[in-house]
Structure formats: C-alpha cells, structure tokens
Design a protein around this motif. Structure first.
Motif, PDB file in Angstrom:
ATOM      1  N   ARG A 354      27.722  43.011  33.153  1.00  0.00           N
ATOM      2  CA  ARG A 354      28.806  43.060  34.146  1.00  0.00           C
ATOM      3  C   ARG A 354      28.967  43.936  34.386  1.00  0.00           C
ATOM      4  NH1 ARG A 354      31.547  36.956  32.237  1.00  0.00           N
ATOM      5  NH2 ARG A 354      29.248  35.823  32.553  1.00  0.00           N
ATOM      6  N   ARG A 358      29.986  46.480  37.683  1.00  0.00           N
ATOM      7  CA  ARG A 358      32.014  46.665  38.379  1.00  0.00           C
ATOM      8  C   ARG A 358      31.851  48.107  38.240  1.00  0.00           C
ATOM      9  NH1 ARG A 358      36.032  49.023  37.105  1.00  0.00           N
ATOM     10  NH2 ARG A 358      35.155  49.639  34.729  1.00  0.00           N
ATOM     11  N   SER A 396      35.942  46.279  42.309  1.00  0.00           N
ATOM     12  CA  SER A 396      35.691  46.509  41.243  1.00  0.00           C
ATOM     13  C   SER A 396      36.345  47.112  40.512  1.00  0.00           C
ATOM     14  CB  SER A 396      34.115  46.702  41.529  1.00  0.00           C
ATOM     15  OG  SER A 396      34.541  48.393  41.377  1.00  0.00           O
ATOM     16  N   VAL A 425      31.390  39.596  38.186  1.00  0.00           N
ATOM     17  CA  VAL A 425      31.212  39.854  39.462  1.00  0.00           C
ATOM     18  C   VAL A 425      30.485  39.804  40.330  1.00  0.00           C
ATOM     19  CG1 VAL A 425      32.275  42.306  38.254  1.00  0.00           C
ATOM     20  CG2 VAL A 425      29.652  41.220  38.134  1.00  0.00           C
TER      21      VAL A 425
END
Ligand code: HEM
Length: 499
Positions: A354, A358, A396, A425
């Motif tokens: 993740r 991001r 992000s 995300v």
C-alpha cells in the motif's frame, strides 16, 4: 429556459478560486510542465481543495482532496464521467480506446467487456498465469539481475497480454509486444494533457510532415500504426481459434459470452478496441512505455512502473525491506515461495504494498474527467465541459492523513496492534464510473511480484551510485516513474528454492 437558469446559477455562484492568468494562454505558463501535480498541490495550500484555472482555452477544475473528488466524481458520477474533447480522436484513430471515448453506449459496452472478465473474485482465474510469469520473473532476475527493468517489463506485459489475447510472450523480441509498445508510446505522447490542449488549440498540427521537428504529430502515420496494433492480436487469436488451440482470454470471453446480449453491428471492432485498451492501459501503468526519449538517452525507456517504485523504495529503505523479509521468513519459511493464499498472513508486506502505491502514485493526476452539464458545488459554479482533474498526488501526500508524506513508512497502514487499517489507498485507481476496471487484476500482479521478489532477493543501491547521492531521474507524462538506476539485486542466502 435552460440557458437562463444556467446564467442565474452562474450569477449567484462564483467560479472556484484559482490563480489569475493571461488572456489567451490562461495559466499555462504557471504550471510545471514536467510535474503539474506539484504546481496543483501548491495551489491547494493557497486556494483550497477545489481550484479553477484555464489552459489555452480549456477550463480546468482541480480536486485536491479525496472528499471533493468523491463528492463530485463518485456521488455525481452521471455528470462527471465524460472525458475531455480531443480534436485528435478521429484523425489519429483513437476512437477505439476506452480511456478516451465519451460517456456513451459504446463506452458502456467497453466497460461490460472489461467487467465480464476482470470483476473482483472472477479475476482470480488469471492467478495461475500470474504465478507462472512471476516464476519467470524470479528466474530472469537471478540469471541477469542488471537487466531488471527488462524483466519487470516482460512480467507485466506477459500477464496482461496472456489474459487479454491468450498470447504467450516467449522472448524479449515478441512481435506483438513490439507493435503495441511502439504504438502506445506514440499514443501516450500524443495524448499527454499538454499536447491534447495544444492540438485542440492548433488542430492543423496533425498535418505536420513526418520529417520535420514535431513530425511525430502526423495524424496519417499515427493512424496507420494504430490500425496495425488493433488488428494484429485478432489475426493471431483467429488463427488459434481456427486451429482449435485458443485458450481462455478476455477477448474470447467477450466474443463468446457477450455477443448474444449485445446487438451492435460492429461488435468485433468494439471487442478489439476494448481489449487493446486493457492491454495498453495495463501495460502503460504497470510498465511504462512513454518515456520522453529526449531526456533519456542511455536507458531502455520501457519500465514496469509500480515495480520500479517498489525497487526504489526498497533500496532507499533497507529497514522496511528487512522487516518485510523477516515477516515472510517467519510465516512462510524458506522452503517455498509465497502464494496468494498467504496474503492475509503477511500484514507488513501488505503495508509495504500500500505504501508503494501511496508514496509515488504512478498516475499522479489519474486520467482527467469532464463535466457534461453546468453544476454547483458548495458556493462554486462548475461549467459544463470543464476538465476535472483528481489530484491523486495531493491526496496521497496529505500531511493531515499521512504525516511526513514523503517518507516511506509502511507502518502508517498498521494500527497499534499491528493490524491493517482500513485505508487501502483506493483513490489511486481513480473515481466513479471511470474507476480503473483493471484494478483487481493489477493488484494480483503487483502483489505477487512484490512478495516473491522480497522472499527471493535483497535490493540495494550500487555503492558508487549511493556515494554520488543516489539521485534518481523521473520519467513523467500521464504517468510518473523512476528511470532505471544502478542497483544490486542479490539472491538471499536463506532461499533454498531453486530459481
Ligand atoms: C498499478 C496499476 C494501475 C494503476 C495505478 C491504474 C490506474 C488507473 C487510473 C487512475 C485510471 C483512471 C480512472 C479515472 O478516470 O478516474 C485508470 C483507467 C483505466 N485502467 Fe487502470 N491502472 C492500473 C492498471 C491497469 C490494468 C492492469 C488494466 C487492464 C488490465 C487497466 C485498465 C484501465 C482502463 C481500461 C482504464 C480506462 C477506464 C475508463 O476510461 O473507463 N489498468 N487506471
């Protein structure tokens, strides 16, 4: 009556705030041409989450918070699912492409074709293919680690090509791969937001002869390439169908499973376009083919973008790398490679995955949407036909949600008990009806590549490169990706499996 009500709504509601610009040019000169998301993110601090500006006659509305993007692109998706008008669509032969077509019935059919094969869970039928090509990836990395960007490219291209057309890439000189990458690299260059705005402004550029500077804009030459790219995979697939050798694929699924229910004259042409887009879109974002050649002379300009971001993250953050490997060693051991069934048992690896998405989202501005009708959002008037940009980078890198946003910290996705948070995300896949239809497929590809590479190898910068400051170049257009950099990929000592 509708224009009167439009005028009234406009009179009482102002355009969203934004920088003032010059009469014809608008704000074009204020936007960082190489990394517009950086300018837009600075504007968020000055003007807020919703910013209005103009670029050579195009009206832009930039949404720099997840909330604003969800309010408009998700909740009012009937008004925000169009794409910007492109003077290039027809003359360049881009009408086949799901990404660019307007919010109409043909687009709906494209989405049905994609959804039919790539919907959640159903998409897992491609896992055996993804596992098979991940084995090839590891073998190639072990045999020739310096060529890692070729191997990333081969992995991401092979899985998506096998899934769409049941085409097996057997070597790095595969004809179909060459034809598609060559054409998509031109398409990406032609359809970059800057060039689209320029071509809308000066459509005459489509006639520029191929031999003068800027000749890559020549429409007739581009159209010829596009047609060849669309037809070749179908010629190969048809040959397999005739000889009874065609395996499972998205194209065959659509031809066999959907034709009955979709009575359109040119169904095969629609399938060709939808499938080619799946291949090109998957290829473009998982492995990038649109580098600006003028900025890159010494490297191959096709690279697996998300895997490149992963590699950079691991070289820059050896502690995160070690912790992920310790988790894999403790849960799986060294006798076998991780598998999809292990995903739920590896929370730190999941957090790494993740954080990769991001940290440097490979599509930092998503793909711009367009508004179909005038609208009012809060106090602001949003005109019909505006280009709506979801500033994924700002989302992000929102310091309120992600403290120290430029640091690579997988722990931000784990709570105090080491459990994964519910932030997956999801904004990196875009919004509303246009959300990436390949996201479940892409997740399966990227996750298996990451976890298996972590199990089998250690990644580090080459020492001279690190001493020189390890300054990685970035290749930016619609996507943003680190260019290949000098790095050492070393087989881990505790791996007993034979690569
Ligand atoms: C890490 C990999 C990927 C990322 C980050 C990504 C991201 C995105 C984003 C941000 C969009 C625009 C969504 C919007 O307009 O709001 C998009 C569109 C799209 N993606 Fe992906 N994508 C990835 C991989 C793939 C793959 C593997 C496929 C195909 C198998 C694919 C197929 C498509 C298609 C067809 C569209 C156009 C959808 C439309 O306009 O209706 N993508 N993707």
């Amino acid at each position: 009556a509708s224009s009167a009500s439009r005028r009234n709504r406009h009179d009482i509601n102002a355009y969203p705030p934004g920088p003032s610009g010059l009469p014809l040019l608008g704000n074009v000169y204020q936007i960082d041409g190489m990394a517009p998301w950086m300018t837009f993110t600075e504007w968020k601090d000055t003007y807020g989450d919703v910013v209005y500006c103009r670029q050579l006659g195009t009206e832009l509305v930039i949404l720099s918070s997840e909330e604003a993007a969800r309010d408009l692109l998700d909740k009012r998706s009937s008004n925000y699912s169009d794409r910007m008008h492109m003077a290039m669509m027809e003359p360049y032969g881009f009408k086949y492409n799901t990404v660019f077509i307007l919010h109409d019935d043909i687009w709906r059919l494209h989405r049905r074709i994609a959804h039919h094969s790539l919907r959640e869970h159903h998409v897992n039928m491609f896992r055996p293919t993804q596992l098979r090509f991940s084995d090839v990836l590891l073998e190639n990395l072990a045999a020739n680690p310096d060529k890692y960007h070729d191997h990333f490219q081969r992995f991401s291209g092979s899985v998506v090509l096998s899934a769409t057309f049941d085409h097996d890439v057997v070597d790095n000189d595969d004809l179909l791969t060459r034809v598609v990458t060559d054409t998509t690299s031109l398409t990406n260059r032609l359809t970059s937001p800057g060039n689209t705005v320029l071509m809308n402004f000066l459509p005459i550029l489509q006639y520029v002869p191929t031999w003068v500077p800027g000749g890559w804009r020549n429409a007739a030459a581009a159209r010829k390439k596009t047609e060849r790219m669309l037809n070749l995979p179908f010629e190969l697939l048809n040959a397999k169908i005739v000889s009874g050798m065609a395996g499972h694929s998205i194209a065959l699924d659509a031809l066999e499973g959907l034709e009955e229910t979709n009575k359109v004259d040119n169904f095969e042409e629609v399938v060709k376009g939808a499938c080619m887009t799946l291949y090109a879109a998957g290829e473009e974002t998982v492995f990038l083919s649109n580098a600006r050649r003028d900025h890159l002379t010494d490297i191959d300009f096709k690279t697996a973008s998300t895997m490149m971001v992963f590699l950079l993250a691991m070289c820059r953050n050896p502690d995160a790398q070690r912790r992920a490997q310790q988790e894999i060693d403790a849960v799986i051991g060294a006798d076998r490679l991780p598998d999809y069934n292990d995903r739920g048992l590896l929370p730190y690896v999941e957090a790494v995955y993740r954080e990769v998405l991001r940290w440097y989202p490979v599509a930092p501005l998503g793909i711009p949407h367009a508004s179909t009708n005038d609208d009012v959002y809060g106090d602001w008037f949003i005109p019909k036909g505006s280009t709506i940009i979801a500033n994924v980078w700002a989302m992000s890198h929102n310091p309120a949600k992600y403290p120290e946003p430029s640091a690579f910290k997988p722990e931000r996705f784990l709570d105090a008990h080491g459990q994964l948070t519910d932030d997956n995300v999801s904004y990196i896949w875009g919004f509303g009806r246009r959300i990436c239809p390949g996201r479940h497929f892409a997740t399966n590809s990227v996750w298996i590549a990451i976890v298996r590479m972590l199990a089998a190898f250690r990644f580090e910068f080459q020492s001279e490169f690190e001493r020189a400051g390890a300054d990685v170049k970035w290749i930016n257009s619609i996507t943003s990706v680190p260019a290949p950099f000098p790095c050492r990929i070393v087989q881990r000592q505790n791996t007993t499996h034979d690569l």
